[in-house]
Write a protein that holds these residues in place. Sequence first.
Motif, PDB file in Angstrom:
ATOM      1  N   ASN A 117      -8.809 -45.674  45.607  1.00  0.00           N
ATOM      2  CA  ASN A 117      -9.875 -45.481  45.405  1.00  0.00           C
ATOM      3  C   ASN A 117     -10.345 -43.803  45.554  1.00  0.00           C
ATOM      4  OD1 ASN A 117     -12.490 -46.492  44.479  1.00  0.00           O
ATOM      5  ND2 ASN A 117     -12.414 -48.374  45.881  1.00  0.00           N
ATOM      6  N   GLU A 118      -9.801 -43.016  45.003  1.00  0.00           N
ATOM      7  CA  GLU A 118      -9.695 -41.598  45.535  1.00  0.00           C
ATOM      8  C   GLU A 118     -11.201 -40.899  45.350  1.00  0.00           C
ATOM      9  OE1 GLU A 118      -7.845 -39.674  47.156  1.00  0.00           O
ATOM     10  OE2 GLU A 118      -5.897 -40.588  47.124  1.00  0.00           O
ATOM     11  N   ALA A 119     -11.677 -41.421  44.277  1.00  0.00           N
ATOM     12  CA  ALA A 119     -13.063 -40.746  43.655  1.00  0.00           C
ATOM     13  C   ALA A 119     -14.032 -40.955  44.681  1.00  0.00           C
ATOM     14  CB  ALA A 119     -13.155 -41.054  42.416  1.00  0.00           C
ATOM     15  N   VAL A 120     -14.239 -42.377  44.990  1.00  0.00           N
ATOM     16  CA  VAL A 120     -15.250 -42.862  45.853  1.00  0.00           C
ATOM     17  C   VAL A 120     -14.902 -42.139  47.146  1.00  0.00           C
ATOM     18  CG1 VAL A 120     -16.592 -44.905  46.690  1.00  0.00           C
ATOM     19  CG2 VAL A 120     -15.631 -44.754  44.332  1.00  0.00           C
ATOM     20  N   VAL A 121     -13.750 -42.553  47.539  1.00  0.00           N
ATOM     21  CA  VAL A 121     -13.349 -42.067  48.985  1.00  0.00           C
ATOM     22  C   VAL A 121     -13.495 -40.654  49.390  1.00  0.00           C
ATOM     23  CG1 VAL A 121     -11.328 -41.551  50.779  1.00  0.00           C
ATOM     24  CG2 VAL A 121     -11.564 -44.045  49.407  1.00  0.00           C
ATOM     25  N   ILE A 178     -15.812 -50.528  50.921  1.00  0.00           N
ATOM     26  CA  ILE A 178     -15.176 -50.523  49.474  1.00  0.00           C
ATOM     27  C   ILE A 178     -13.752 -51.162  49.540  1.00  0.00           C
ATOM     28  CG2 ILE A 178     -16.564 -48.823  48.240  1.00  0.00           C
ATOM     29  CD1 ILE A 178     -14.050 -46.990  48.746  1.00  0.00           C
ATOM     30  N   GLU A 179     -13.238 -51.722  48.435  1.00  0.00           N
ATOM     31  CA  GLU A 179     -11.844 -51.937  48.668  1.00  0.00           C
ATOM     32  C   GLU A 179     -11.138 -51.149  48.514  1.00  0.00           C
ATOM     33  OE1 GLU A 179      -8.895 -54.649  45.690  1.00  0.00           O
ATOM     34  OE2 GLU A 179     -11.201 -54.900  45.518  1.00  0.00           O
ATOM     35  N   VAL A 180     -10.122 -50.920  49.563  1.00  0.00           N
ATOM     36  CA  VAL A 180      -9.096 -49.731  49.421  1.00  0.00           C
ATOM     37  C   VAL A 180      -7.821 -50.491  50.103  1.00  0.00           C
ATOM     38  CG1 VAL A 180      -8.447 -47.403  50.580  1.00  0.00           C
ATOM     39  CG2 VAL A 180     -10.729 -48.258  50.274  1.00  0.00           C
ATOM     40  N   HIS A 181      -6.560 -50.000  49.394  1.00  0.00           N
ATOM     41  CA  HIS A 181      -5.219 -50.784  49.570  1.00  0.00           C
ATOM     42  C   HIS A 181      -4.290 -49.848  48.789  1.00  0.00           C
ATOM     43  CE1 HIS A 181      -5.311 -53.056  46.027  1.00  0.00           C
ATOM     44  NE2 HIS A 181      -6.318 -53.702  46.438  1.00  0.00           N
ATOM     45  N   PRO A 182      -2.960 -49.836  49.480  1.00  0.00           N
ATOM     46  CA  PRO A 182      -2.236 -48.972  48.514  1.00  0.00           C
ATOM     47  C   PRO A 182      -2.388 -49.172  46.862  1.00  0.00           C
ATOM     48  CG  PRO A 182      -0.987 -49.713  50.548  1.00  0.00           C
ATOM     49  CD  PRO A 182      -2.676 -50.638  50.320  1.00  0.00           C
ATOM     50  N   TYR A 183      -2.606 -50.202  46.554  1.00  0.00           N
ATOM     51  CA  TYR A 183      -2.670 -50.436  45.145  1.00  0.00           C
ATOM     52  C   TYR A 183      -3.934 -50.170  44.210  1.00  0.00           C
ATOM     53  CZ  TYR A 183       1.318 -53.213  46.579  1.00  0.00           C
ATOM     54  OH  TYR A 183       2.326 -53.508  46.994  1.00  0.00           O
TER      55      TYR A 183
END
Length: 268
Positions: free
Chosen positions: A163-167, A155-160
Amino acid sequence: MTTVIPNPGLGTFRLQGDALKSAVTEALDLGFRHIDTAQFYDNEAEIGELLATADVARADLFLTTKVWHENLVSEKLIASVRESLARLKTDYVDLLLIHWPSPEEAVPMEEYISGLLEARKLGLTRHIGVSNFTTRQLRQAIDIAGPGQILTNQIEVHPYLQNEAVVNFCQQQGIVVTGYMPLAVGKVLEDSTLASIAGKHGTSIPQVVLAWLKHRDIVAIPSSTKRAHLEANLKAFELGLSEEDLSAIRTLDRNERIANPDFAPEWD
């Protein structure tokens, strides 16, 4: 969390020709062993040529590819994977992902998750996983495949876009999170908060971001063509961040999604 997926890996989205050759050649020379591609990237054949002539044994590589959503129906999925393997000049990939869930659920998930399981049974892949799946879709995929079968959700994850829910859901289920676009296609390079943290540690903003992902137990697949940047990406995993650093990075989350095509699912 430990994972069989080498961290970091080399992302190859939008890389072709000389840029791809430079990235793969330099990465392998520096010790990278995880190469991430996809049918949609249109570079599997080039990667296959590069890996076939590389001085690295196939058994030492971790190769990922992804099935494009036009190939999700059962009669196309296995055939498309065999075509990917032919282009990649290998008998198997280490990880086979569904690149995107079927747009508007045109193809039932049962059909393509079962296709992944069949590909693994046939020895076309060692592990299976998904990409761009929401928590709802992950629950459905787990119900179909069974617990412990899905290795990762990419999934797309970066500081902006943190993606807390999915992570959190993935990690609760024992599913590894692989984060793409970790540098937000370069946007992080202009960030004053990240620059301050990097200055404090005498390092670079990309290294801070990759260290942050490692702290979150996320496998990162940054894309880089320059040897110095690739080397810096490896060294980022030696960097430790303080709670103060981590708290500052958490404040940057603004749900800014970059990869959001018109066929994307309804995001968490």
